[in-house]
Motif scaffolding. Structure first.
Motif, mmCIF file in Angstrom:
data_model
loop_
_atom_site.group_PDB
_atom_site.id
_atom_site.type_symbol
_atom_site.label_atom_id
_atom_site.label_comp_id
_atom_site.label_asym_id
_atom_site.label_seq_id
_atom_site.Cartn_x
_atom_site.Cartn_y
_atom_site.Cartn_z
ATOM 1 N N THR A 200 0.980 -1.197 -0.109
ATOM 2 C CA THR A 200 0.115 0.080 0.063
ATOM 3 C C THR A 200 0.949 1.126 0.024
ATOM 4 O O THR A 200 2.205 1.189 0.503
ATOM 5 N N GLY A 201 0.348 2.312 -0.578
ATOM 6 C CA GLY A 201 0.867 3.517 -0.505
ATOM 7 C C GLY A 201 0.620 4.434 0.700
ATOM 8 O O GLY A 201 0.224 4.228 1.713
ATOM 9 N N ARG A 202 0.548 5.717 0.378
ATOM 10 C CA ARG A 202 -0.119 6.627 1.275
ATOM 11 C C ARG A 202 -1.352 6.739 1.394
ATOM 12 O O ARG A 202 -2.084 7.083 0.303
ATOM 13 N N ARG A 203 -2.231 6.032 2.379
ATOM 14 C CA ARG A 203 -3.322 6.089 2.530
ATOM 15 C C ARG A 203 -4.212 7.088 3.211
ATOM 16 O O ARG A 203 -3.638 7.752 4.223
ATOM 17 N N ASP A 204 -5.200 7.598 2.744
ATOM 18 C CA ASP A 204 -6.352 8.396 3.519
ATOM 19 C C ASP A 204 -7.767 8.097 3.167
ATOM 20 O O ASP A 204 -8.055 7.397 2.605
ATOM 21 N N LEU A 205 -8.555 8.917 3.903
ATOM 22 C CA LEU A 205 -9.848 8.858 3.899
ATOM 23 C C LEU A 205 -10.713 9.994 3.204
ATOM 24 O O LEU A 205 -11.805 10.217 3.646
ATOM 25 N N GLU A 206 -9.828 10.775 2.514
ATOM 26 C CA GLU A 206 -10.501 12.086 2.028
ATOM 27 C C GLU A 206 -11.481 11.753 0.930
ATOM 28 O O GLU A 206 -10.991 10.774 -0.083
ATOM 29 N N VAL A 207 -12.371 12.419 0.946
ATOM 30 C CA VAL A 207 -13.713 11.984 -0.088
ATOM 31 C C VAL A 207 -13.518 13.149 -0.962
ATOM 32 O O VAL A 207 -14.179 13.023 -2.243
ATOM 33 N N LEU A 208 -12.822 14.216 -0.980
ATOM 34 C CA LEU A 208 -12.653 15.379 -1.990
ATOM 35 C C LEU A 208 -11.135 15.483 -2.649
ATOM 36 O O LEU A 208 -10.910 16.573 -2.582
ATOM 37 N N ALA A 209 -10.601 14.432 -2.655
ATOM 38 C CA ALA A 209 -9.136 14.316 -2.912
ATOM 39 C C ALA A 209 -9.296 14.888 -4.554
ATOM 40 O O ALA A 209 -9.846 14.349 -5.307
ATOM 41 N N ASN A 210 -8.130 15.652 -4.731
ATOM 42 C CA ASN A 210 -7.935 16.220 -6.234
ATOM 43 C C ASN A 210 -9.118 17.017 -6.831
ATOM 44 O O ASN A 210 -9.485 16.822 -7.894
ATOM 45 N N THR A 211 -9.962 17.491 -5.850
ATOM 46 C CA THR A 211 -11.140 18.495 -6.533
ATOM 47 C C THR A 211 -11.381 19.685 -5.593
ATOM 48 O O THR A 211 -10.426 19.585 -4.634
ATOM 49 N N LEU A 212 -12.226 20.575 -5.996
ATOM 50 C CA LEU A 212 -12.427 21.596 -5.503
ATOM 51 C C LEU A 212 -13.157 21.442 -4.075
ATOM 52 O O LEU A 212 -14.267 20.781 -3.895
ATOM 53 N N PRO A 213 -12.750 22.125 -2.965
ATOM 54 C CA PRO A 213 -13.551 22.145 -1.917
ATOM 55 C C PRO A 213 -14.841 23.215 -1.820
ATOM 56 O O PRO A 213 -14.868 23.953 -2.757
ATOM 57 N N PRO A 214 -15.642 23.204 -0.824
ATOM 58 C CA PRO A 214 -16.725 23.766 -1.011
ATOM 59 C C PRO A 214 -16.654 25.252 -0.901
ATOM 60 O O PRO A 214 -17.487 26.229 -1.830
ATOM 61 N N GLU A 215 -15.339 25.946 -0.156
ATOM 62 C CA GLU A 215 -15.327 27.391 -0.383
ATOM 63 C C GLU A 215 -14.764 27.702 -1.667
ATOM 64 O O GLU A 215 -15.214 28.878 -1.807
ATOM 65 N N ARG A 216 -14.299 27.006 -2.280
ATOM 66 C CA ARG A 216 -13.722 27.392 -3.641
ATOM 67 C C ARG A 216 -15.021 27.645 -4.631
ATOM 68 O O ARG A 216 -15.148 28.559 -5.140
ATOM 69 N N HIS A 217 -16.063 26.597 -4.411
ATOM 70 C CA HIS A 217 -17.235 26.768 -5.356
ATOM 71 C C HIS A 217 -18.155 28.132 -4.685
ATOM 72 O O HIS A 217 -18.774 28.658 -5.489
#
Length: 245
Positions: A200-217
């Motif tokens: 396995t590599g670097r693991r995380d549980l981010e659901v918005l990886a490589n996408t815009l966060p709500p504040e940017r929208h």
């Protein structure tokens, strides 16, 4: 005597202004709706991770669901190619996110297991994550796969006999490339879980990886609404001004 410059008809000016204001406002509403959607996703993710009440992976894999769920179960990693999702950035460093097909015990569809992020300093040195033999137990966050984005070019191509390279997460194309039926959600492995024999590599549980966060929208929505207001004010100023002789 200088020639008289032709003027746009006032009705045409109002038509252009109305279309522009409606377009800017529609884009603003879309961006604001995306902000609400992603904020709700972050809140749902926080609730699931706080509870971590595991649901059986076998039954969850059988559901055509998109909701987040914490799940665990026994099964085996299939003798199928590893999948490498290209163009994944972390901290400005390019890399890939690796996946392997996992068949839960008693299930009819396999689940793509997210093995984490691998840095790729050289394109000729792609990772080759190993898989364990026999029955293993996995747990993690069931979530929808990364958004496929704009469909351009081939979605999945073979690197060699044991690896596939994906330009985007096109699940039907990935299922065909792996030769197995896949559940619609992927399993993001618990970063604290250690599976013997699994790379396995670097693991995380981010659901918005490589996408815009709500504040940017929300920021983009404010810009579009501001353009709509500025266009409406400019049209009123120009349209209501008395023409000079």
């Amino acid at each position: 005597m200088s020639p008289v410059k032709p003027r746009l008809p006032r009705w045409l000016l109002w038509c252009v202004a109305v279309i522009a204001v409606a377009g800017f406002a529609a884009l603003g509403r879309w961006q604001y709706a995306r902000a609400l959607e992603k904020q709700a996703l972050l809140e749902a993710n926080a609730r699931v991770l706080a509870e971590r009440d595991p649901r059986p992976l076998r039954t969850e894999a059988a559901r055509d669901a998109t909701a987040l769920a914490w799940s665990a179960g026994e099964g085996r990693f299939l003798d199928a190619p590893a999948l490498l999702l290209d163009n994944q950035l972390q901290g400005g460093v390019g890399g890939v996110r690796a996946y392997r097909a996992f068949m839960p015990e008693g299930a009819s569809r396999a689940v793509l297991v997210d093995l984490g992020w691998f840095a790729v300093p050289q394109r000729t040195r792609m990772p080759r994550p190993a898989r364990p033999e026999g029955e293993v137990r996995v747990r993690g966050l069931l979530a929808t796969p990364p958004a496929p984005g704009i469909a351009m070019g081939v979605a999945v191509q073979a690197l060699d006999e044991g690896r596939l390279l994906a330009m985007r997460m096109d699940m039907p194309a990935i299922s065909e490339g792996l030769g197995v039926a896949l559940a619609p959600r992927v399993l993001r492995l618990d970063p604290d879980l250690d599976v013997a024999g699994l790379d396995t590599g670097r693991r995380d549980l981010e659901v918005l990886a490589n996408t815009l966060p709500p504040e940017r929208h929300r920021g983009y929505a404010l810009q579009w609404f501001g353009l709509a207001l500025a266009t409406a004010v400019a049209a009123l100023v120009v349209g209501l001004r008395r023409p000079s002789r």
